[in-house]
Design a protein around this motif. Structure first.
Motif, PDB file in Angstrom:
ATOM      1  N   ILE A  23       0.822  -1.209   0.000  1.00  8.42           N
ATOM      2  CA  ILE A  23       0.000   0.000   0.000  1.00  8.42           C
ATOM      3  C   ILE A  23       0.855   1.257   0.000  1.00  8.42           C
ATOM      4  O   ILE A  23       0.417   2.312  -0.475  1.00  8.42           O
ATOM      5  N   LEU A  24       2.080   1.152   0.504  1.00 13.35           N
ATOM      6  CA  LEU A  24       2.953   2.329   0.550  1.00 13.35           C
ATOM      7  C   LEU A  24       3.486   2.686  -0.832  1.00 13.35           C
ATOM      8  O   LEU A  24       3.902   3.821  -1.060  1.00 13.35           O
ATOM      9  N   GLN A  25       3.458   1.721  -1.745  1.00 14.48           N
ATOM     10  CA  GLN A  25       3.913   1.956  -3.113  1.00 14.48           C
ATOM     11  C   GLN A  25       2.751   2.154  -4.082  1.00 14.48           C
ATOM     12  O   GLN A  25       2.945   2.173  -5.302  1.00 14.48           O
ATOM     13  N   GLY A  26       1.548   2.296  -3.545  1.00 14.58           N
ATOM     14  CA  GLY A  26       0.392   2.591  -4.383  1.00 14.58           C
ATOM     15  C   GLY A  26      -0.161   1.413  -5.161  1.00 14.58           C
ATOM     16  O   GLY A  26      -0.916   1.606  -6.127  1.00 14.58           O
ATOM     17  N   GLU A  27       0.159   0.196  -4.740  1.00 12.22           N
ATOM     18  CA  GLU A  27      -0.281  -0.967  -5.512  1.00 12.22           C
ATOM     19  C   GLU A  27      -1.786  -1.204  -5.434  1.00 12.22           C
ATOM     20  O   GLU A  27      -2.333  -1.931  -6.267  1.00 12.22           O
ATOM     21  N   THR A  28      -2.457  -0.597  -4.457  1.00 10.57           N
ATOM     22  CA  THR A  28      -3.919  -0.735  -4.382  1.00 10.57           C
ATOM     23  C   THR A  28      -4.630   0.407  -5.105  1.00 10.57           C
ATOM     24  O   THR A  28      -5.860   0.500  -5.055  1.00 10.57           O
ATOM     25  N   ARG A  29      -3.881   1.249  -5.776  1.00  9.64           N
ATOM     26  CA  ARG A  29      -4.471   2.374  -6.509  1.00  9.64           C
ATOM     27  C   ARG A  29      -4.381   2.182  -8.016  1.00  9.64           C
ATOM     28  O   ARG A  29      -4.710   3.098  -8.778  1.00  9.64           O
ATOM     29  N   THR A  30      -3.950   1.024  -8.439  1.00  9.98           N
ATOM     30  CA  THR A  30      -3.867   0.747  -9.869  1.00  9.98           C
ATOM     31  C   THR A  30      -5.260   0.432 -10.419  1.00  9.98           C
ATOM     32  O   THR A  30      -6.168   0.030  -9.677  1.00  9.98           O
ATOM     33  N   ALA A  31      -5.423   0.584 -11.706  1.00  5.21           N
ATOM     34  CA  ALA A  31      -6.710   0.276 -12.332  1.00  5.21           C
ATOM     35  C   ALA A  31      -7.078  -1.189 -12.127  1.00  5.21           C
ATOM     36  O   ALA A  31      -8.251  -1.524 -11.917  1.00  5.21           O
ATOM     37  N   GLU A  32      -6.074  -2.061 -12.149  1.00  3.06           N
ATOM     38  CA  GLU A  32      -6.334  -3.490 -11.971  1.00  3.06           C
ATOM     39  C   GLU A  32      -6.910  -3.778 -10.594  1.00  3.06           C
ATOM     40  O   GLU A  32      -7.875  -4.536 -10.456  1.00  3.06           O
TER      41      GLU A  32
END
Length: 206
Positions: free
Chosen positions: A34-43
């Motif tokens: 979550i700190l690298q924005g992986e839950t903010r991707t379109a996927e």
């Protein structure tokens, strides 16, 4: 097999891992940073438009979000959710308490102190107020546990799992758990339940 999208330090994700393990249900663990924005991707947003973990894929293309909702789904028909209507309602009451009064004030200081490189001006001001409200929530729990081994129906339920997740690591948010003898006793009782796993564990082998 269930597929769990999670972030290992997350107490909310740990709730789901703990229940899956205690139900002896195998699951595939997928780490999302979550700190690298992986839950903010379109996927990922296609799985949960709110962009948060945990997310449980119950079958291909079907996803459940919100940790306590996932607990409720998994616990139905098991000993972790009482059959009695009143007891079920009491379980839900404590789970609402966890999300409204407990988690925002205990998990947030832990995140700020353990995962934020440097507190911003708002966090520096808000931290003691969050901790004060967190202590209030712990006091509510301690008073209840003075007369109860567990939170509902004198037995271990998903209400305990929901509250245990962030309480047992509250010291990482600057809380002195030794001030709450009943909470400390309860933490030991929860840790002694069959198939218990620590928050650092992301799989269950049976």
């Amino acid at each position: 097999m269930y597929r769990l999208y999670d972030y290992q330090p997350s107490g909310n994700g740990y709730k789901v891992r703990l229940l899956l393990s205690q139900l002896s249900l195998p699951f595939e663990y997928i780490e999302m940073d979550i700190l690298q924005g992986e839950t903010r991707t379109a996927e990922f947003l296609a799985k949960n438009p709110n962009g948060r973990i945990p997310v449980l894929e119950i079958e291909p293309g079907y996803y459940l979000a919100e940790s306590n909702a996932i607990l409720f789904y998994l616990a139905q028909g098991t000993s972790f959710l009482p059959e009695e209507r009143l007891a079920q309602t009491q379980v839900m009451s404590w789970m609402f308490f966890e999300q409204y009064s407990h988690e925002p004030n205990i998990a947030t200081p832990r995140f700020w102190l353990c995962h934020v490189p440097e507190l911003n001006p708002y966090q520096k001001i808000a931290l003691p107020y969050k901790q004060e409200q967190g202590y209030d929530a712990l006091a509510v729990m301690d008073r209840h546990l003075a007369a109860h081994q567990f939170f509902v129906a004198q037995r271990y339920t998903i209400a305990d799992i929901a509250l245990y997740a962030y309480t047992h690591v509250a010291s990482e948010g600057g809380f002195e758990l030794s001030r709450f003898a009943n909470v400390c006793r309860w933490l030991q009782d929860v840790a002694g339940q069959p198939n218990h796993i620590p928050i650092t564990q992301t799989s269950f082998s049976g």
